[in-house]
Design a protein around this motif. Structure first.
Motif, PDB file in Angstrom:
ATOM      1  N   PRO A 126      -5.152  -3.214  -3.911  1.00 11.50           N
ATOM      2  CA  PRO A 126      -4.369  -4.137  -3.479  1.00 11.50           C
ATOM      3  C   PRO A 126      -3.004  -4.271  -4.460  1.00 11.50           C
ATOM      4  O   PRO A 126      -3.020  -4.235  -5.412  1.00 11.50           O
ATOM      5  CB  PRO A 126      -5.354  -5.292  -3.863  1.00 11.50           C
ATOM      6  N   MET A 158      -6.616  -0.933   5.269  1.00 12.91           N
ATOM      7  CA  MET A 158      -5.983  -1.138   4.120  1.00 12.91           C
ATOM      8  C   MET A 158      -6.599  -1.485   2.835  1.00 12.91           C
ATOM      9  O   MET A 158      -6.098  -1.405   1.972  1.00 12.91           O
ATOM     10  CB  MET A 158      -4.728  -2.239   4.228  1.00 12.91           C
ATOM     11  N   ARG A 159      -8.064  -1.654   3.165  1.00 11.35           N
ATOM     12  CA  ARG A 159      -8.623  -1.846   1.913  1.00 11.35           C
ATOM     13  C   ARG A 159      -8.866  -0.612   0.990  1.00 11.35           C
ATOM     14  O   ARG A 159      -9.197  -0.546  -0.254  1.00 11.35           O
ATOM     15  CB  ARG A 159     -10.162  -2.410   2.289  1.00 11.35           C
ATOM     16  N   GLY A 216       0.770  -1.205  -0.196  1.00 10.44           N
ATOM     17  CA  GLY A 216      -0.275   0.129   0.071  1.00 10.44           C
ATOM     18  C   GLY A 216       0.769   1.408  -0.069  1.00 10.44           C
ATOM     19  O   GLY A 216       1.863   1.170  -0.128  1.00 10.44           O
ATOM     20  N   HIS A 248      -3.171  -7.107   0.539  1.00  8.37           N
ATOM     21  CA  HIS A 248      -2.864  -6.437   1.739  1.00  8.37           C
ATOM     22  C   HIS A 248      -2.312  -7.064   3.027  1.00  8.37           C
ATOM     23  O   HIS A 248      -2.636  -8.196   3.158  1.00  8.37           O
ATOM     24  CB  HIS A 248      -4.247  -5.807   2.253  1.00  8.37           C
ATOM     25  N   ASP A 293      -6.382   0.916   0.011  1.00  7.51           N
ATOM     26  CA  ASP A 293      -5.339   0.890  -0.946  1.00  7.51           C
ATOM     27  C   ASP A 293      -5.819   0.151  -2.014  1.00  7.51           C
ATOM     28  O   ASP A 293      -6.593  -0.909  -1.907  1.00  7.51           O
ATOM     29  CB  ASP A 293      -3.874   0.115  -0.526  1.00  7.51           C
TER      30      ASP A 293
END
Ligand SMILES: [Fe+2]
Ligand SMILES: [Fe+2]
Ligand SMILES: [Fe+2]
Ligand SMILES: [Fe+2]
Lengths: 350, 350, 350, 350
Positions: free
Chosen positions: D243, D238-239, C212, D249, D241
């Motif tokens: 992937p 982090m979802r 990320g 992630h 971002d």
């Protein structure tokens, strides 16, 4: 000062504000107006100026001081290279102190220690000694000798000739942090704890003693002596490289116990610019104190030209561009606060 | 295997359990019974045994190998010091490999590199070279030469005499982690990238190059050569100390770029035990490979006595107590996996 | 100045020396006489004085400033806590700057970045934000918010109430090293790069993102927000310890990426002194800026007593002994240059 | 074996060599022929095989073991996940051990400590505890609990339901170095030294205690508990971002005292692959033990497909390419020896 104050006409605003400033000053408060600009600058822009001290001039003053100052007062026979942009400061940059000291035959200095880190570059004379924690280090011209923070040190000139060295200390740094501690040794001279030159053989051969008087787990220092003979050989070896356009051939002296800078706050460097070469402009955020070890040429600092001859000292303030012109092979010893700046995340170069 | 199984009489319990073990083995499962004891021990208690290789015996075998093995096969002219407690392993401890190699006049080895870290201690002969990343290092007896992980290396004997050296590698470590990578150089010999001995002058004088072929920010290595002349001088200097009761005089070789061990996994040491001294029992969790550089005496390892003569190799396995008896001044070169153990928090000594 | 000068009678010595000093001053040289004593001191003995700013007094001045200074000039609505021993310096110690800022509803600050490290302790109001590299951090009273060196930052008060915070910066340090760099963002506000509060969830849960927008290998920071709710809970947990005689219960805030101080030059601390406790005298070489988060009592600094009430700020200069008397449970937030002093080998405590 | 031996005809060479090998074997020497190839490989190519343990199968065996093994023998109620490529080893890779343990209501384990580092991932049941140096850590499903080297540990199930956890230890590493030390606590259970969960509040809030039972200068550990609730939140954050094509992630758990891996030898990771995503092939030199925390899909390891369902464990040996196919959102907990490999300079990924 009340809210009603501000109902005055715009022309009164400045007057009202001035009254407010006075008002808050009584409570140890100041308004930010204009102040931040003194600190937060787009680029370094300090008061220190470039300057050069011609050695023959300084040497003559040292000679006079040698006559004026008795052996009893010999500790005071030190001429400080004071930056012309920092009058009254006794400093060569805001962080560093540089001075030339003359030690006459037979003089011995009392032993002490302090939080300030110090280096010594021998300029003239050989055979005198600095003792660090009771270990004598005998000096030859252009040797670098260290007395790190809180290491006992004294020195003596048991030869028959004058010795002159350059002292470099981090006086401005320790002052900023108000972290100065110092002691006088109980007895003029520290007892000899090890044979002269012991550390050089013990720590200088790429090994760490696991036994004996040096305990690896507690010793961050062990090598106090960087002989000219040795560092000069490294620069000579580097002649096999194509010279770097900006730095020609350059080394940083290192502490063998960790590979880092030689002192906690001060970095030392040596540079060789082959005769005929002109380096391209380079700058860094550490103000650098140069000493011409050999050769001749010129330094152009922020456009100002300084002629370089043997043993001259000069200062390149933070971020000022430097170009070097070597007539004959030019060897320069440098020190600066780069060690501190790197640790604090501040150092930059371009 | 069902719950009803356990309703059997106590005398059947073992039988039932055996059936269960067979049952789970089919699913790649094993029961913990007795297994933990093989791993979790109150003190190190491994299969490696103390052993000594008398050099005159080994040398004779090397001579024979020199005749049996042609120049074309010279890479194979290596005699492995295999621990008698680790038959078939090719290792001297579970983690380390040690071998003696004979290189005859005119032989040149093909260039390659690998994840394994290697050291070389010269035992006999001088003037041959190992080249590391294209820099020749000329060797003399008892010099230590490094070829760190993934550094290209080749060697050649351009002299008229045989050369014998001890190879030390971390083969067991890299195998455990299944992390072996290797390449053959495209061309038998790496082109010369720097003058012979360059690194020794460049990195060996307590300075770090800031310019030239060595880039400080990417180089963790630079010094590949630790001459006997130099490390011997350090031990001699340490005679001014009272000998440590357990270690007499001892140093660890260091990497000048960081002051740490010379290789990522392997530490190297040298020790001087003055003639007449008997060291008190000492032990450490790293199995140590010793080579007698000079002098004579004996090593008592876990109570077993081994006579020491010049150039003998011996192994002190992990945690076995060692006493040394020096007849004449005894100088020993050691290597072990202490560097790795310290990084992993495993190393202990007593 | 010639050698003959010194043939004068002793009574003339001082006169001759004065002439010499003038002489050398023209060559940017100064004599060491008396100078070293200003720098090398047996113990810290700087000009900074202990002082306390009563919040109700400062708050009233802030209110006035809020009226005097328009929204357009809001950046200037900052009252500097200037040490009474450092007049004209704008600093609270030689190294640090502290100020109170009032941000009124609707005000937004232009985005910029600089070499100076900054922290913000929220004193009044909630719901405003500081954005760090485009990530909004919403603030509540006594939250600590960081804007490390060269991180873009702006802030906005989108609530309907005034916000007051304490700013702490390392202005003196960056000035000493002449290492100030700064930029204005091209556009008043940095675009939103991540969801508000992202770093707190991403870096604040004892994990390091490997994928990320945050790349482990280049990110030394990720957590910019230390909520009061969280650090207060830690101090509450520590009530299960016997209070330390000198420090009662105390924590240092840490950077989760390395466990070190929150900023390169500044350390932050929080302390809980249970009601009724008097701490024994303690001192350290870092001048410490305290803010009373809750409770009441007194601080005795070098023998001078300062009454402590909620939200008061006070300064304990380097090495001055401090005793704290808690009437009600006393919670104090501290910041100092300890981070820098430790890196430079200067920090001491007693 | 003498020099004359080699005068035999070429056809006898092999015979002569065989005689030589036997000859030297008696002196604990072996020839290098073919041996190096077992160690120095162009790429990792070890005996460990990819494998998956379906949890429902393992759980049934655990149930049986729960009946076969009495409470008195409960320590032995551990099923080892033994790599099918390493028969008889009790290991899941050459360096690591993984096992499932069933702890029944009322069972308490005796307190001990050892050089081996251990982690525990809770698979089933909640409310039992592990005590580390006398501090109870209460566990919920998919919490990670650490027992670092030489930390006293015991555990107890004071609930009314079975608890199942995954144990991960560095048994192979400590064995390789022959560095195992262990002690039994004098008394079955360590006395409670701190309130339950103390370390989580004390070290888990981005602060370091400067007072109390935890002394900063000696403590490298303080946080033993990484709750699922917390690490799951990080992955959810982090979802936001895009992937990562190869890792989706992913986080590495960190030790808050230094930001490094959670154990000296073992790294722990968590990964979220959004439903529908297929990751691109990735490989690394650390063999990785995966546990499916939630979701379903498949792992393709070196071309071999393994169906993934909740709580399945599987092993991806060193350097084998891995692709993950997520049907429903796939959350995987991983551990490996990456911490050790990085310290030793061995780790690679592609
Ligand atoms: Fe001094
Ligand atoms: Fe090799
Ligand atoms: Fe700012
Ligand atoms: Fe255990």
């Amino acid at each position: 000062m009340t809210a009603t104050s501000i109902k005055h006409a715009p022309s009164d605003v400045e007057e009202v504000r001035q009254a407010f400033y006075k008002d808050i000053a009584r409570d140890d408060l100041a308004a930010l107006w204009n102040v931040m600009g003194n600190f937060v600058k787009p680029e370094p822009d300090g008061p220190a100026k470039p300057a050069l001290w011609n050695y023959s001039v300084v040497r003559e003053h040292l000679r006079t001081a040698g006559e004026l100052i008795t052996a009893e007062e010999a500790e005071r026979r030190v001429l400080i290279l004071q930056n012309p942009g920092l009058p009254g400061s006794s400093l060569i940059t805001r962080s560093l102190f540089a001075a030339l000291q003359l030690v006459r035959p037979g003089e011995i200095a009392p032993c002490h220690r302090h939080s300030q880190n110090a280096l010594r570059l021998i300029i003239e004379g050989g055979g005198a000694f600095t003792a660090v924690n009771g270990e004598k280090v005998y000096m030859e011209p252009f040797d670098l000798i260290l007395t790190p923070a809180m290491h006992w040190h004294d020195h003596g000139n048991t030869t028959e000739q004058d010795v002159v060295w350059l002292d470099g200390l981090d006086l401005g740094i320790v002052q900023l942090f108000e972290a100065s501690f110092a002691n006088h040794f109980d007895g003029k001279v520290h007892p000899e704890t090890r044979p002269a030159g012991d550390g050089f053989v013990r720590f200088g051969n790429h090994a760490r003693p696991l036994t004996g008087i040096s305990d690896y787990d507690t010793t961050r220092y062990g090598l106090y002596h960087y002989p000219y003979k040795q560092w000069c050989a490294t620069l000579e070896q580097m002649r096999s490289d194509a010279p770097d356009p900006r730095h020609a051939h350059m080394i940083e002296f290192t502490n063998p116990t960790d590979g880092g800078p030689v002192l906690d706050t001060i970095s030392c460097f040596a540079q060789l610019v082959p005769g005929g070469m002109s380096t391209k402009s380079a700058r860094s955020s550490d103000g650098m104190v140069g000493t011409v070890v050999s050769g001749s040429g010129a330094a152009i600092i922020s456009g100002e030209r300084f002629k370089l001859t043997e043993k001259d000292m000069f200062i390149v303030p933070s971020w000022m561009p430097l170009e070097l012109k070597a007539e004959a092979d030019l060897t320069i010893f440098w020190f600066s606060d780069r060690a501190a700046q790197k640790k604090l995340g501040l150092w930059r170069s371009a």
